[in-house]
Design a protein around this motif. Structure first.
Motif, PDB file in Angstrom:
ATOM      1  N   UNK A   1      40.187  11.469  30.941  1.00 51.93           N
ATOM      2  CA  UNK A   1      40.502  11.863  29.560  1.00 51.93           C
ATOM      3  C   UNK A   1      39.907  13.252  29.323  1.00 51.93           C
ATOM      4  N   UNK A   2      40.697  14.150  28.722  1.00 48.82           N
ATOM      5  CA  UNK A   2      40.227  15.502  28.408  1.00 48.82           C
ATOM      6  C   UNK A   2      40.102  15.627  26.896  1.00 48.82           C
ATOM      7  N   UNK A   3      38.905  16.082  26.438  1.00 43.38           N
ATOM      8  CA  UNK A   3      38.623  16.217  25.010  1.00 43.38           C
ATOM      9  C   UNK A   3      38.368  17.667  24.626  1.00 43.38           C
ATOM     10  N   UNK A   4      38.921  18.043  23.479  1.00 41.52           N
ATOM     11  CA  UNK A   4      38.524  19.306  22.861  1.00 41.52           C
ATOM     12  C   UNK A   4      37.320  19.003  21.991  1.00 41.52           C
ATOM     13  N   UNK A   5      36.142  19.518  22.389  1.00 41.88           N
ATOM     14  CA  UNK A   5      34.913  19.199  21.663  1.00 41.88           C
ATOM     15  C   UNK A   5      34.380  20.408  20.882  1.00 41.88           C
TER      16      UNK A   5
ATOM     17  N   UNK B   1      43.815  11.135  19.599  1.00 44.01           N
ATOM     18  CA  UNK B   1      42.711  10.240  19.218  1.00 44.01           C
ATOM     19  C   UNK B   1      41.423  11.048  19.062  1.00 44.01           C
ATOM     20  N   UNK B   2      40.658  10.703  18.045  1.00 41.64           N
ATOM     21  CA  UNK B   2      39.346  11.323  17.841  1.00 41.64           C
ATOM     22  C   UNK B   2      38.292  10.330  18.304  1.00 41.64           C
ATOM     23  N   UNK B   3      37.359  10.779  19.136  1.00 43.38           N
ATOM     24  CA  UNK B   3      36.354   9.869  19.668  1.00 43.38           C
ATOM     25  C   UNK B   3      35.026  10.583  19.896  1.00 43.38           C
ATOM     26  N   UNK B   4      33.976   9.804  19.945  1.00 44.70           N
ATOM     27  CA  UNK B   4      32.648  10.322  20.230  1.00 44.70           C
ATOM     28  C   UNK B   4      32.274  10.022  21.675  1.00 44.70           C
TER      29      UNK B   4
ATOM     30  N   UNK C   1      38.680  15.695  20.133  1.00 45.49           N
ATOM     31  CA  UNK C   1      40.044  15.195  20.025  1.00 45.49           C
ATOM     32  C   UNK C   1      40.677  15.158  21.405  1.00 45.49           C
ATOM     33  N   UNK C   2      41.330  14.060  21.727  1.00 41.86           N
ATOM     34  CA  UNK C   2      41.972  13.910  23.025  1.00 41.86           C
ATOM     35  C   UNK C   2      43.153  14.870  23.122  1.00 41.86           C
TER      36      UNK C   2
END
Length: 363
Positions: free
Chosen positions: A35-39, A68-71, A26-27
């Motif tokens: 862009x920083x994501x919590x994975x 935003x949710x992304x792969x 999730x961004x």
């Protein structure tokens, strides 16, 4: 079973990852270039601008938002700063490559905007995968100005797929050809000689105009443009004009057109208008050594023979007449079958003399 400490529980809840793995996150923060994501890992994932898109200097804040949710795909578990380096672009390209392979195998029609106009063709991007459309496959004819396609959405099929050589070729030409063939088939099934149809002027030459009938072109020859005389088709028509034309003849794929509609044929009333004895007025259209041709109306010419111009001797018509000059004469012969009319100015002079009263002599 002994209870695990909070730290152990937290450690267990965090997944392990490795290079090449696809993760979902999730961004949590977006900057212009990052862009920083919590994975769900002990470290956040980072996607740089160059690993998100092929578009130079793209502002990521306009493309992605927090939540935003992304792969993405893992490039490095530790980028040297304790963060996970991810790529969105390469994962999208891999998915896009599979998508394009399926499209290639199924001959699927794809749609995309032209991303770049190159010297030798067009470049489009689908799922971060670049497809090249050579200039020869952009249209069914030579395209001099490829720049007009910049940013335009076009349809095409994949005609060659070789990702190992980074060679994916698009083809727009075969779609255009197929569409025109279908339209042509439908047109020829619908039309026949004698029909009146509407078309658009596609090209104008010295000998006629080519009319697009929606599937095939028909030729409107200069001799069929009017019942009268047309000197230059380019003074009558221009590209883009809409015209109603008569289908004169169909021979194979050739269509002959005409604007000489029978109900407008000036010879229908010619026997009445130009009966022998009638006095008529017309303009000199052209001259020869033996006479002048007088246009009585568009499509109806009459011959004024040199011997009928005057009671005085005339060597050649150009000695006393000029093109465009208006003349009045009497019809002395009419042949409807051969569409020939003969005139005489001399007969008018004879009539005038006959009509004048005889002079009397006083004694």
């Amino acid at each position: 079973m002994s209870e695990m400490s909070f730290e152990q529980l937290l450690e267990e809840s965090l997944k392990t990852i490795q290079n090449g793995e696809v993760v979902e996150g999730t961004v949590i923060r977006v900057k212009e270039d990052e862009i920083v994501l919590n994975i769900g890992y002990k470290a956040d994932g980072i996607i740089t601008r160059s690993e998100y898109t092929n578009t130079p200097n793209a502002d990521l804040t306009t493309l992605v938002k927090e939540g935003d949710v992304m792969q993405a795909k893992v490039l490095k578990v530790n980028d040297g700063e304790g963060q996970v380096l991810l790529t969105y672009k390469r994962l999208a390209a891999e998915k896009g490559s599979k998508r394009l392979e399926e499209a290639f195998n199924n001959k699927e029609v794809l749609t995309a905007k032209v991303a770049t106009v190159l010297e030798g063709g067009l470049s489009v991007i689908i799922d971060e995968t670049r497809i090249f459309i050579p200039a020869s496959l952009v249209s069914d004819g030579y395209e001099k100005n490829l720049a007009k396609y910049a940013g335009v959405e076009i349809e095409f099929v994949i005609s060659e797929f070789n990702p190992k050589k980074r060679r994916i070729i698009g083809d727009r030409k075969q779609l255009i050809v197929a569409k025109k063939q279908a339209m042509q088939k439908e047109l020829f099934e619908r039309i026949s000689a004698g029909m009146t149809v509407e078309g658009v002027v596609k090209n104008v030459t010295d000998f006629g105009a080519f009319i697009d009938l929606g599937g095939a072109d028909g030729l409107l020859h200069i001799s069929e443009m009017s019942w009268g005389r047309v000197e230059n088709p380019k003074k009558v028509f221009k590209v883009g004009d809409t015209v109603k034309v008569l289908i004169k003849d169909i021979s194979g794929e050739k269509i002959a057109l005409s604007l000489k509609f029978e109900n407008e044929n000036p010879w229908i009333k010619a026997a009445e208008n130009y009966a022998v004895g009638n006095v008529v007025t017309g303009k000199v259209a052209r001259m020869t050594d033996f006479g002048a041709f007088i246009e009585l109306e568009p499509g109806v010419d009459a011959l004024l023979h040199v011997s009928q111009i005057s009671r005085e001797h005339v060597e050649k018509p150009s000695d006393v007449l000029k093109v465009g000059q208006e003349v009045t004469a009497k019809v002395v012969d009419f042949n409807h079958d051969e569409k020939k009319i003969s005139l005489s100015i001399k007969a008018m002079e004879d009539t005038t003399e006959t009509a004048e009263p005889a002079e009397t002599t006083e004694e």
